[in-house]
Design a protein around this motif. Structure first.
Motif, short mmCIF file in Angstrom:
data_model
loop_
_atom_site.label_atom_id
_atom_site.label_comp_id
_atom_site.label_asym_id
_atom_site.label_seq_id
_atom_site.Cartn_x
_atom_site.Cartn_y
_atom_site.Cartn_z
N LYS A 67 0.46 -0.90 0.30
CA LYS A 67 0.29 -0.28 0.20
C LYS A 67 0.68 1.17 0.03
CE LYS A 67 -4.10 -1.92 0.21
NZ LYS A 67 -3.17 -3.29 -0.11
N TYR A 68 2.16 1.19 0.36
CA TYR A 68 3.08 2.54 0.69
C TYR A 68 3.50 2.75 -0.40
CZ TYR A 68 7.23 4.90 2.20
OH TYR A 68 8.55 5.50 2.10
N LEU A 69 3.61 1.71 -1.68
CA LEU A 69 4.34 2.19 -2.75
C LEU A 69 3.85 2.55 -3.81
CD1 LEU A 69 7.30 -1.28 -2.54
CD2 LEU A 69 7.55 1.52 -2.42
N PHE B 235 3.13 5.47 -5.83
CA PHE B 235 2.98 5.07 -7.64
C PHE B 235 2.29 6.50 -7.94
CE2 PHE B 235 0.86 3.52 -10.56
CZ PHE B 235 2.11 3.54 -12.08
N GLY B 236 1.01 6.27 -6.87
CA GLY B 236 -0.17 7.44 -7.83
C GLY B 236 0.20 8.54 -7.81
N ILE B 237 0.90 9.01 -6.53
CA ILE B 237 1.14 10.75 -6.88
C ILE B 237 2.66 11.02 -7.76
CG2 ILE B 237 2.49 12.37 -5.59
CD1 ILE B 237 1.33 10.97 -3.21
N THR B 238 3.36 9.55 -8.00
CA THR B 238 4.66 9.69 -9.15
C THR B 238 4.59 9.91 -10.33
OG1 THR B 238 5.97 8.79 -7.70
CG2 THR B 238 6.39 8.62 -9.55
N PHE B 239 3.44 9.09 -10.72
CA PHE B 239 2.36 8.93 -11.53
C PHE B 239 1.88 10.64 -12.41
CE2 PHE B 239 -0.99 7.94 -14.74
CZ PHE B 239 -0.17 7.46 -15.83
N THR C 257 -4.40 7.53 -6.05
CA THR C 257 -4.23 8.30 -4.19
C THR C 257 -5.39 8.34 -3.28
OG1 THR C 257 -2.78 9.97 -5.31
CG2 THR C 257 -2.83 9.37 -3.47
N ALA C 258 -7.31 8.34 -3.59
CA ALA C 258 -7.38 8.20 -3.31
C ALA C 258 -7.93 7.19 -2.73
CB ALA C 258 -8.66 8.94 -2.94
N GLN C 259 -7.84 5.62 -3.53
CA GLN C 259 -8.63 4.26 -3.84
C GLN C 259 -7.61 3.70 -2.64
OE1 GLN C 259 -8.60 2.11 -7.15
NE2 GLN C 259 -10.60 0.55 -6.41
N THR C 260 -6.57 4.40 -2.79
CA THR C 260 -5.39 3.33 -2.41
C THR C 260 -5.19 3.17 -0.87
OG1 THR C 260 -4.11 2.99 -3.73
CG2 THR C 260 -2.84 2.68 -2.46
N PHE C 261 -5.32 4.86 -0.67
CA PHE C 261 -5.14 5.88 0.36
C PHE C 261 -6.31 5.42 1.81
CE2 PHE C 261 -2.35 8.88 2.59
CZ PHE C 261 -2.59 9.10 4.02
N VAL D 228 1.26 22.08 -5.95
CA VAL D 228 0.01 22.61 -5.53
C VAL D 228 -1.00 21.73 -5.96
CG1 VAL D 228 -1.84 24.48 -5.48
CG2 VAL D 228 0.46 25.95 -5.59
N VAL D 229 -1.38 21.25 -7.25
CA VAL D 229 -1.94 20.24 -7.41
C VAL D 229 -2.10 18.58 -6.67
CG1 VAL D 229 -3.36 18.44 -9.39
CG2 VAL D 229 -2.46 21.47 -9.81
N ILE D 230 -0.57 18.59 -6.75
CA ILE D 230 -0.36 17.20 -5.95
C ILE D 230 -1.25 17.56 -4.35
CG2 ILE D 230 1.00 15.52 -4.85
CD1 ILE D 230 0.33 14.91 -7.64
N GLY D 231 -0.42 18.46 -3.65
CA GLY D 231 -1.47 19.14 -2.43
C GLY D 231 -2.63 18.69 -3.14
N ILE D 232 -3.26 19.07 -3.10
CA ILE D 232 -4.77 19.10 -3.69
C ILE D 232 -5.29 17.73 -3.70
CG2 ILE D 232 -7.24 19.47 -4.81
CD1 ILE D 232 -5.74 22.35 -5.16
N ILE D 233 -4.75 16.89 -4.08
CA ILE D 233 -5.14 15.61 -4.21
C ILE D 233 -4.92 14.81 -3.58
CG2 ILE D 233 -4.47 13.47 -5.85
CD1 ILE D 233 -3.84 15.03 -8.37
N THR D 234 -4.02 15.89 -2.08
CA THR D 234 -3.27 14.50 -1.69
C THR D 234 -4.62 14.73 0.12
OG1 THR D 234 -0.54 15.07 -2.15
CG2 THR D 234 -1.74 13.30 0.70
N LEU D 235 -4.77 16.36 -0.55
CA LEU D 235 -5.82 16.57 0.81
C LEU D 235 -7.29 16.02 1.19
CD1 LEU D 235 -6.60 18.54 3.70
CD2 LEU D 235 -6.94 20.32 1.60
N PHE D 236 -7.78 16.00 -0.42
CA PHE D 236 -9.08 15.33 -1.04
C PHE D 236 -8.76 13.64 -0.72
CE2 PHE D 236 -10.67 12.48 -4.60
CZ PHE D 236 -11.99 12.92 -4.11
N SER D 237 -7.57 13.09 -0.49
CA SER D 237 -7.62 11.72 -0.13
C SER D 237 -7.93 11.80 1.17
CB SER D 237 -6.40 10.98 -0.80
OG SER D 237 -6.41 11.44 -2.23
#
Length: 379
Positions: free
Chosen positions: A15-17, A21-25, A272-276, A351-360
Motif C-alpha cells: 500500500k505504501y508503494l 506510485f499514484g502521486i509519482t505518476f 491515490t484516494a482509493q489506495t489511501f 499545488v495540484v498534488i497537494g490538493i489531490i493529497t488533501l482530497f484523499s
C-alpha cells in the motif's frame, strides 16, 4: 506520534508503494505534458524573440501572426524611417521556399532575409563559418538542426551548394538557433538576395524592424507609426503573444494537451484516494487502539496528515525527478530542443498534488473519526 505514524504507513509495503506510485505518476504526467505544451507554444514566437535588436515590428494590418505574411510596398520602409522617434528601421524577410540539393532531393525551408548592412535579425550563435559572408550575394547560412535534417548523419561542412528557385546559393555558415513552431530548416540570406531569388511579385517587404530612440515611449511610437503610415505596429512582446494566441485559438493543440493533463489529474487522484482509503480501512484496528489509549480526533488527523505529507513529498520528488531526467536526456534531440521543465510548472504541479493529497485525506478520514475504539476488543 511521528514514529507511530511512519510505522503504520510503512508497515504495509504494497500500500505504501502504491500511494507513492499514484502521486509519482500524476506528477510525471502533469509536469511533462504542461512543460511540453508551454515549450511548444514558446516556439510559436521564437522567431520574434530571436530578433532581440528590434523594439517594434511593423507589418500590414491583415497580418495576424508571424507565419502569416502579407507583403508591403518597398516605400513603406522609408515611410517608417521618417516617423519621429525612430532611431533606425530595416527590412526583414520571412517566408517559405524550397531548396534543391545537388543529388536532386528537395527540402522546404524557412527563408529569412536580413538587412545587408546591419544584419539585424541574423542568428548570433555561429557554429561554423562567418555571418559576415551573408553580405556577399548568393551566400546563405542554415541552422544546425535544419542542416542535420537536410543532410542526415553527415558532418557539418561548408561551403555546400544548394539551389533555390533556379538560383545557385552557397551555404557558407551554420548557426545554432531555437527551432520555430514549423520545424523546417531555417535558411538565412541577405534581404537583397531574398528579394532576388524569390518569385517576382509586386510587393515583397513582409516586415519592418524598428529601433526606438533612447527614452522613447514604445506605445506612443507605435501609435505614431500606425497613424502616419496606416500600417500595423506592435512591440516585440505584443506580436509574440498575438502569434501564441493565434495558435491557441485556431488549432486543437490546447484541447489535446488539456485532455491529457486532466486525465493525469483524475487518474492520479483516483489511484491515490482509493489506495489511501484502503490503507485506512485495513488499519482501522491500529487507529482504534490509538483512540482507546486516549488519542483525540485532532491527534489522529495530525497522524494521517503526516503520513500523507510523507507520501506526497516522496511521490512528487520522484515524479519531478523523472520529468527533469526526461528533458535532460532528450535535450540534444532536434524535435525537443529548447523543451525544459520550468519552475512555474514545478510550483503548479506541487499545488495540484497537494490538493489531490488533501482530497484523499478527506475521503478516508471520515471512517477514522467515526471509529469506535471498542473495535480493538472485537474478534
Amino acid at each position: 506520534m511521528t514514529r507511530i505514524a511512519l510505522k503504520i504507513l510503512m508497515g504495509d509495503t504494497a500500500k505504501y508503494l502504491g500511494l507513492i506510485f499514484g502521486i509519482t505518476f500524476a506528477t510525471l504526467l502533469m509536469s511533462q505534458q504542461v512543460s511540453i505544451f508551454i515549450s511548444l507554444m514558446a516556439r510559436t514566437a521564437s522567431a520574434i524573440y530571436a530578433v532581440s535588436e528590434a523594439d517594434i515590428w511593423v507589418m500590414d494590418t491583415r497580418v495576424r501572426y508571424i507565419e502569416e505574411v502579407e507583403p508591403m510596398r518597398a516605400v513603406e520602409l522609408y515611410n517608417v524611417r521618417s516617423v519621429p522617434g525612430v532611431q533606425w528601421a530595416v527590412p526583414f524577410y520571412k517566408g517559405l521556399s524550397t531548396i534543391r540539393m545537388p543529388d536532386g532531393l528537395t527540402q522546404q525551408v524557412q527563408l529569412i532575409g536580413v538587412d545587408d548592412v546591419s544584419l539585424v535579425g541574423i542568428c548570433p550563435k555561429i557554429i561554423i563559418g562567418d555571418k559576415q559572408s551573408l553580405r556577399r550575394p548568393q551566400n546563405a547560412m542554415m541552422d544546425q538542426n535544419g542542416y542535420f535534417f537536410t543532410w542526415p548523419k553527415q558532418k557539418v561542412t561548408v561551403p555546400r551548394p544548394i539551389e533555390l528557385n533556379d538560383h545557385r546559393l552557397m551555404l557558407t555558415s551554420v548557426c545554432d538557433v531555437m527551432p520555430t513552431f514549423f520545424t523546417f530548416p531555417i535558411l538565412y540570406v541577405s534581404y537583397e538576395t531574398a528579394v532576388e531569388i524569390t518569385p517576382p511579385t509586386r510587393n515583397k517587404l513582409p516586415f519592418v524592424l524598428v529601433k526606438a530612440k533612447d527614452g522613447e515611449d514604445l506605445q506612443a511610437l507605435k501609435e505614431r507609426i500606425s497613424e502616419r503610415t496606416g500600417l500595423q505596429a506592435l512591440t516585440q512582446e505584443e506580436f509574440a503573444w498575438r502569434s501564441i494566441r493565434y495558435i491557441l485559438e485556431r488549432t486543437g493543440i490546447p484541447i489535446n494537451f488539456g485532455i491529457t493533463i486532466i486525465l493525469g489529474i483524475i487518474i492520479g487522484a483516483a489511484i491515490t484516494a482509493q489506495t489511501f482509503y484502503i490503507f485506512v480501512i485495513e488499519n482501522l484496528k491500529q487507529f482504534g487502539a490509538m483512540k482507546a489509549i486516549g488519542f483525540t480526533n485532532g491527534q489522529l488527523l495530525r497522524v494521517v496528515l503526516l503520513q500523507a505529507a510523507v507520501v506526497a513529498c516522496i511521490g512528487y520528488a520522484l515524479g519531478i525527478g523523472l520529468t527533469a531526467f526526461f528533458f535532460q536526456s532528450t535535450a540534444e534531440l532536434p524535435a525537443l530542443k529548447g523543451f525544459i521543465l520550468r519552475w512555474q510548472v514545478m510550483v503548479g504541479t506541487a499545488v495540484v498534488i497537494g490538493i489531490i493529497t488533501l482530497f484523499s485525506i478527506i475521503f478516508s478520514l471520515r471512517k477514522v473519526f467515526k471509529l469506535d475504539p471498542a473495535i480493538v476488543f472485537r474478534g
